[in-house]
Motif scaffolding. Structure first.
Motif, short mmCIF file in Angstrom:
data_model
loop_
_atom_site.label_atom_id
_atom_site.label_comp_id
_atom_site.label_asym_id
_atom_site.label_seq_id
_atom_site.Cartn_x
_atom_site.Cartn_y
_atom_site.Cartn_z
N GLN A 158 0.66 -1.13 0.03
CA GLN A 158 -0.07 0.12 0.00
C GLN A 158 1.04 1.21 -0.07
O GLN A 158 1.83 1.05 0.71
N VAL A 159 0.53 2.11 -0.61
CA VAL A 159 1.33 3.43 -0.89
C VAL A 159 0.92 4.28 0.38
O VAL A 159 -0.44 4.43 0.76
N ARG A 160 1.63 4.66 1.27
CA ARG A 160 1.23 5.38 2.39
C ARG A 160 1.56 6.82 2.20
O ARG A 160 0.78 7.89 2.83
N ARG A 161 2.20 7.30 1.26
CA ARG A 161 2.29 8.87 1.01
C ARG A 161 3.21 9.11 -0.19
O ARG A 161 3.79 8.33 -0.60
N ILE A 162 2.95 10.31 -0.48
CA ILE A 162 3.85 10.67 -2.04
C ILE A 162 4.61 12.10 -1.55
O ILE A 162 3.76 12.88 -0.99
N VAL A 163 5.70 12.06 -1.81
CA VAL A 163 6.62 13.34 -1.47
C VAL A 163 7.26 13.77 -2.75
O VAL A 163 7.65 13.27 -3.59
N THR A 164 6.95 15.06 -2.70
CA THR A 164 7.25 15.96 -3.89
C THR A 164 8.72 16.49 -3.61
O THR A 164 9.09 17.10 -2.52
N ASN A 165 9.74 16.31 -4.59
CA ASN A 165 11.03 16.75 -4.25
C ASN A 165 11.45 17.85 -5.44
O ASN A 165 11.19 17.69 -6.62
N ILE A 166 11.86 18.98 -5.12
CA ILE A 166 12.02 20.02 -5.90
C ILE A 166 13.80 20.21 -6.01
O ILE A 166 14.22 20.49 -4.94
N ALA A 167 14.31 20.05 -6.90
CA ALA A 167 15.80 20.32 -6.79
C ALA A 167 16.31 21.74 -6.84
O ALA A 167 15.58 22.41 -7.84
N THR A 168 16.97 22.13 -5.89
CA THR A 168 17.51 23.53 -5.78
C THR A 168 18.98 23.37 -5.20
O THR A 168 19.05 22.48 -4.15
N ASP A 169 19.60 24.33 -5.38
CA ASP A 169 21.00 24.61 -4.54
C ASP A 169 20.51 25.54 -3.20
O ASP A 169 21.50 25.75 -2.51
N ARG A 170 19.46 25.89 -3.06
CA ARG A 170 19.03 26.94 -2.13
C ARG A 170 17.91 26.59 -1.36
O ARG A 170 16.66 27.13 -1.21
N PRO A 171 17.91 25.11 -0.70
CA PRO A 171 16.68 24.66 0.01
C PRO A 171 16.17 25.66 1.01
O PRO A 171 14.87 25.65 1.38
N GLY A 172 16.95 26.55 1.72
CA GLY A 172 16.63 27.37 2.84
C GLY A 172 15.59 28.50 2.27
O GLY A 172 15.05 28.97 3.13
N GLU A 173 15.40 28.68 0.95
CA GLU A 173 14.47 29.72 0.44
C GLU A 173 13.20 29.24 0.69
O GLU A 173 11.98 30.00 0.23
N ALA A 174 13.02 27.94 0.87
CA ALA A 174 11.53 27.34 0.84
C ALA A 174 10.65 27.96 2.18
O ALA A 174 9.63 27.91 2.18
N LYS A 175 11.54 28.44 3.00
CA LYS A 175 10.97 28.90 4.34
C LYS A 175 9.89 30.13 4.04
O LYS A 175 8.74 29.98 4.62
N ARG A 176 10.21 30.94 3.43
CA ARG A 176 9.41 32.14 2.99
C ARG A 176 8.00 31.64 2.26
O ARG A 176 6.83 31.96 2.87
N PHE A 177 8.03 31.03 1.35
CA PHE A 177 7.01 30.66 0.77
C PHE A 177 5.99 29.59 1.37
O PHE A 177 5.01 29.77 1.57
N TYR A 178 6.80 28.36 1.62
CA TYR A 178 5.98 27.32 2.17
C TYR A 178 5.76 27.16 3.48
O TYR A 178 4.91 26.84 4.13
N GLY A 179 6.69 27.82 4.45
CA GLY A 179 6.64 27.92 5.67
C GLY A 179 5.94 29.22 6.49
O GLY A 179 4.89 29.23 6.79
N ASP A 180 6.42 30.59 5.93
CA ASP A 180 5.73 31.52 6.32
C ASP A 180 4.51 31.95 5.57
O ASP A 180 3.44 32.14 6.53
N VAL A 181 4.33 31.86 4.55
CA VAL A 181 3.19 32.23 3.80
C VAL A 181 2.12 31.16 3.81
O VAL A 181 1.01 31.40 4.23
N LEU A 182 2.35 29.75 3.53
CA LEU A 182 1.50 28.72 3.59
C LEU A 182 1.32 28.23 4.79
O LEU A 182 0.26 27.36 4.98
N GLY A 183 2.27 28.20 5.81
CA GLY A 183 2.17 27.89 7.07
C GLY A 183 2.28 26.51 7.45
O GLY A 183 2.00 25.92 8.40
N LEU A 184 3.21 25.86 6.49
CA LEU A 184 3.47 24.50 6.55
C LEU A 184 4.70 24.44 7.66
O LEU A 184 5.36 25.46 8.12
N ASP A 185 4.83 23.29 8.39
CA ASP A 185 5.88 23.26 9.52
C ASP A 185 7.06 22.75 8.71
O ASP A 185 6.91 21.80 7.94
N LEU A 186 8.26 23.13 9.44
CA LEU A 186 9.60 22.57 8.85
C LEU A 186 9.47 21.01 9.61
O LEU A 186 9.71 21.07 10.79
N LEU A 187 9.40 19.79 8.68
CA LEU A 187 9.43 18.82 9.49
C LEU A 187 10.74 18.08 9.64
O LEU A 187 11.10 17.33 10.36
#
Length: 129
Positions: free
Chosen positions: A2-31
């Motif tokens: 059974q598939v339990r989850r699907i994770v999207t991976n976005i290739a970048t050399d700047r993973p820290g920049e995800a915080k503003r869009f995905y964390g701050d604006v969309l309110g997702l938690d850093l897991l």
């Protein structure tokens, strides 16, 4: 099996920049953050889905990600306040969603959507695009 989850991976050399869009604006938690990979999400259970599309609907380009929110107006306001320009919409689509498209810091086209009250689902499935 059974598939339990699907994770999207976005290739970048700047993973820290995800915080503003995905964390701050969309309110997702850093897991998880190992420096070379940062994973944002929530502990909320969600259906496992993957879509394959020839177009994005209503003549729009196919978005890289679709993110369902509970308040589209608030999401749009937060995107605008953070400087992310809407590229499509907001639009009420004939399949029962309101949505808009923005680009994340990595250039990915993101479909932000909310199901309209009383809308049905596509034949045989759950419609999220």
């Amino acid at each position: 099996m059974q598939v339990r989850r699907i994770v999207t991976n976005i290739a970048t050399d700047r993973p820290g920049e995800a915080k503003r869009f995905y964390g701050d604006v969309l309110g997702l938690d850093l897991l998880m953050d190992f420096g070379w990979i940062a994973t944002y999400g929530s502990r909320q259970a969600a259906p496992v889905q993957i879509s394959f599309a020839a177009e994005g609907g209503s003549g729009a380009p196919v978005p890289d990600l679709s993110i369902e929110v509970d308040d589209l107006g608030a999401a749009r306001d937060r995107m605008a306040a953070a400087g992310f320009a809407v590229e499509y919409g907001p639009a009420e689509e004939p399949w029962g969603v309101r949505r808009f498209f923005v680009r994340d810091p990595f250039g990915r086209l993101v479909n932000i959507l909310c199901h309209q009250r009383g809308s049905g689902t596509a034949t045989g499935g759950t419609e999220t695009a």
